[in-house]
Design an enzyme around this catalytic site. Structure first.
Site, PDB file in Angstrom:
ATOM      1  N   GLY A   1      34.544  36.913 107.491  1.00 18.31           N
ATOM      2  CA  GLY A   1      33.914  36.913 108.809  1.00 18.31           C
ATOM      3  C   GLY A   1      33.065  35.697 109.103  1.00 18.31           C
ATOM      4  O   GLY A   1      32.663  35.465 110.247  1.00 18.31           O
TER       5      GLY A   1
ATOM      6  N   GLY B   1      33.656  39.099  99.695  1.00 22.19           N
ATOM      7  CA  GLY B   1      34.949  38.725 100.261  1.00 22.19           C
ATOM      8  C   GLY B   1      34.981  38.887 101.766  1.00 22.19           C
ATOM      9  O   GLY B   1      35.500  38.017 102.488  1.00 22.19           O
ATOM     10  N   GLU B   2      34.423  39.970 102.262  1.00 24.43           N
ATOM     11  CA  GLU B   2      34.383  40.208 103.698  1.00 24.43           C
ATOM     12  C   GLU B   2      33.443  39.225 104.393  1.00 24.43           C
ATOM     13  O   GLU B   2      33.682  38.818 105.535  1.00 24.43           O
ATOM     14  CB  GLU B   2      33.962  41.654 103.988  1.00 24.43           C
ATOM     15  N   PHE B   3      32.375  38.845 103.699  1.00 28.96           N
ATOM     16  CA  PHE B   3      31.481  37.827 104.252  1.00 28.96           C
ATOM     17  C   PHE B   3      32.242  36.525 104.495  1.00 28.96           C
ATOM     18  O   PHE B   3      32.149  35.928 105.573  1.00 28.96           O
ATOM     19  CB  PHE B   3      30.306  37.576 103.304  1.00 28.96           C
TER      20      PHE B   3
END
Length: 403
Positions: free
Chosen positions: A64, A59-61
Site C-alpha cells: 500500500g 508485506g501489506e505496508f
C-alpha cells in the site's frame, strides 16, 4: 453470528496475553496495545481529518505504500495515520517518516472501534489486500466515512461466496469501493451484489518498480560480492535452507546470500549448522571481507529488497510451508526466481512461470537443475523485468478514483 465473532476476538485476546509470557511476538502484540488510546489522543487531532491506512503486516505496508506516498506527494499537508495488526509490521515501520502517527490497531470490539474512530476522525480509510474487521467496517459505514480496499484478491473458496457466508458478506458490503488485482476477483464480488469494483491490478508492482529504479546501495554487500555472481535466497525457512545446502560445494565460483524470514537467535544458529562456513552480516562490519567468504547470512530484518540488486538468480522461501514470499522484489531487478511447490495462491508466481522467468521445485536436485537453467539465461532475466514493468500503474488508477 456476531456473538460467535465477538467470542472469537475475546478468546484470541486471552490466548495472546497468555502466550506473551513466553513468546516475543505475542509480547510485542500485547504490550503494543496497552494504553493505545492514550497514545492516539496525545498524537492525533481529530480536527485534522487524517487519512487512515491500515496494514496487516510489513508485506501489506509495502503493497500500500505507493498509494500513501502518492497522496503525500500530491498534498504534503495531508495528515496520515497508520495502524498495524502485526508486530512484524509495526516494529519495523513504526518510525516511517511519511506518517504523522503509527499505532497498533486496537482489537476489533464495538466499543474500541467507536472510540478509535472518534479519536482519529478519519476523512477516509484505506485497507490493503485483506483484513476484514466487522466492528471497524460497520462503524465506518455508520459514520459515513469512505472505506477503500486496495490490491484486493478473492478466491471462490472463501466464505464470502459460500451459502453460509452471510455474516462475511455484511462486512464486505461496508466497503465503499474495491480495487482488485484481477477480473476473477471482480466477478466474484459482483456475483454477491457488490458492484463498486475496479480491476486496478496490484500496487506491489508500482512499489517494486520504483524501488528497483533507485535501490539503496549496501557497501558491505558490494564488498562481499566483489566480481562474483550471486545467488540470493530470500525469506527462507528451515525446509528451504535444507535443500540449499548442496549449493556452495556444487558452485564454488558463486556467492550465496541467505536472508531468512525469521532472524531469531535459534534460527540463525540452525542455519549456521547447515552452512558452518557462513559469515553473519553483523560481523563483516567488524572484520571486513576480502571476497574470501562464499556464504553470507543476513541476521537482521529490512535489507532483503535491496539485496536483490546484487543477484543473478534468486530463491524465494516459504514454498514448503504456508506459501511463497515476495517474488516481485527480485523480478523487478530482472532476476529469475526459483521457489517451492506451494505457490497456487500467488498469481504473480504463476505468471512468472508462464513467462519462463520462474521455476517451482520440490527437492534439492530440482533446485540445482533450475539454477543451472537460469544461471546464464539472459532471456529469463529480461522476461522477469518486463513482466513487472507491464503490470505497474495500479496506484494512478486508485488515486484518480479516491481523490
Amino acid at each position: 453470528m456476531i456473538w460467535i465473532y465477538n467470542i472469537g476476538i475475546a478468546l484470541f485476546t486471552v490466548i495472546t496475553e497468555l502466550a506473551s509470557h513466553f513468546n516475543q511476538k505475542a509480547k510485542l502484540f500485547t504490550e503494543g496495545r496497552k494504553k493505545v488510546f492514550e497514545k492516539i489522543s496525545a498524537q492525533v487531532d481529530p480536527a485534522d481529518r487524517p487519512i487512515w491506512f491500515h496494514f496487516a503486516s510489513l508485506g501489506e505496508f509495502e503493497q500500500g505504500r505507493p498509494v500513501l506516498e502518492k497522496i503525500k506527494s500530491i498534498n504534503p499537508a495531508q495528515k496520515i495515520i497508520i495502524t498495524f495488526f502485526s508486530p512484524s509490521g509495526y516494529e519495523i515501520r513504526k518510525n516511517y517518516i511519511e506518517a504523522d502517527a503509527i499505532f497498533y490497531l486496537p482489537m476489533d470490539t464495538a466499543a474500541k472501534a467507536q472510540k478509535f474512530l472518534t479519536l482519529v476522525n478519519p476523512s477516509m480509510a484505506i485497507f490493503t489486500k485483506y483484513e476484514f474487521w466487522f466492528h471497524y467496517f460497520t462503524a465506518l459505514r455508520q459514520k459515513q466515512i469512505p472505506l477503500y480496499l486496495i490490491s484486493g484478491i478473492f478466491r471462490p473458496g472463501q466464505a464470502f461466496f459460500k451459502w453460509y457466508g452471510g455474516f462475511n458478506r455484511i462486512i464486505l458490503k461496508c466497503v465503499s469501493h474495491f480495487f482488485v488485482q484481477n477480473q476473477e476477483s471482480a466477478s466474484l464480488l459482483k456475483s454477491i451484489g457488490i458492484n463498486e469494483v475496479s480491476v486496478s491490478g496490484d500496487t506491489r508492482f508500482d512499489r517494486v518498480y520504483e524501488h528497483a529504479a533507485k535501490p539503496k546501495k549496501l557497501a558491505e554487500i558490494e564488498e562481499f560480492c566483489g566480481e562474483f555472481p550471486v545467488f540470493i535466497a530470500g525469506s527462507t525457512w528451515p525446509a528451504d535452507e535444507k535443500i540449499l545446502s548442496a549449493f556452495p560445494e556444487r558452485y564454488p565460483d558463486w556467492k550465496l546470500i541467505i536472508a531468512p524470514h525469521e532472524v531469531n537467535e535459534q534460527h540463525i544458529q540452525d542455519i549456521e549448522k547447515i552452512f558452518p562456513e557462513a559469515v553473519k552480516f553483523s560481523r563483516i562490519r567488524d572484520r571486513g571481507t576480502k571476497h574470501k567468504d562464499q556464504i553470507l547470512l543476513i541476521d537482521n530484518i529490512g535489507m532483503l529488497s535491496s539485496l536483490y540488486q546484487y543477484g543473478k538468480v534468486a530463491y524465494i522461501g516459504g514454498g514448503f510451508g504456508a506459501g511463497i514470499h515476495n517474488t516481485l522484489e527480485a523480478a523487478a531487478f530482472g532476476i529469475p526466481v526459483i521457489f517451492g511447490p506451494k505457490y497456487a495462491k500467488f498469481q504473480e508466481a504463476k505468471d512468472l512461470i508462464a513467462e519462463n522467468a520462474a521455476i517451482s521445485i520440490t527437492n534439492e536436485s530440482k533446485l540445482l537443475s533450475a539454477f543451472e537453467h537460469f544461471k546464464t539465461n539472459e532471456k529469463a532475466s529480461a522476461n522477469a523485468k518486463n513482466y513487472v514493468t507491464s503490470k505497474k500503474g495500479a496506484t494512478e488508477m486508485i488515486i484518480a478514483k479516491i481523490s
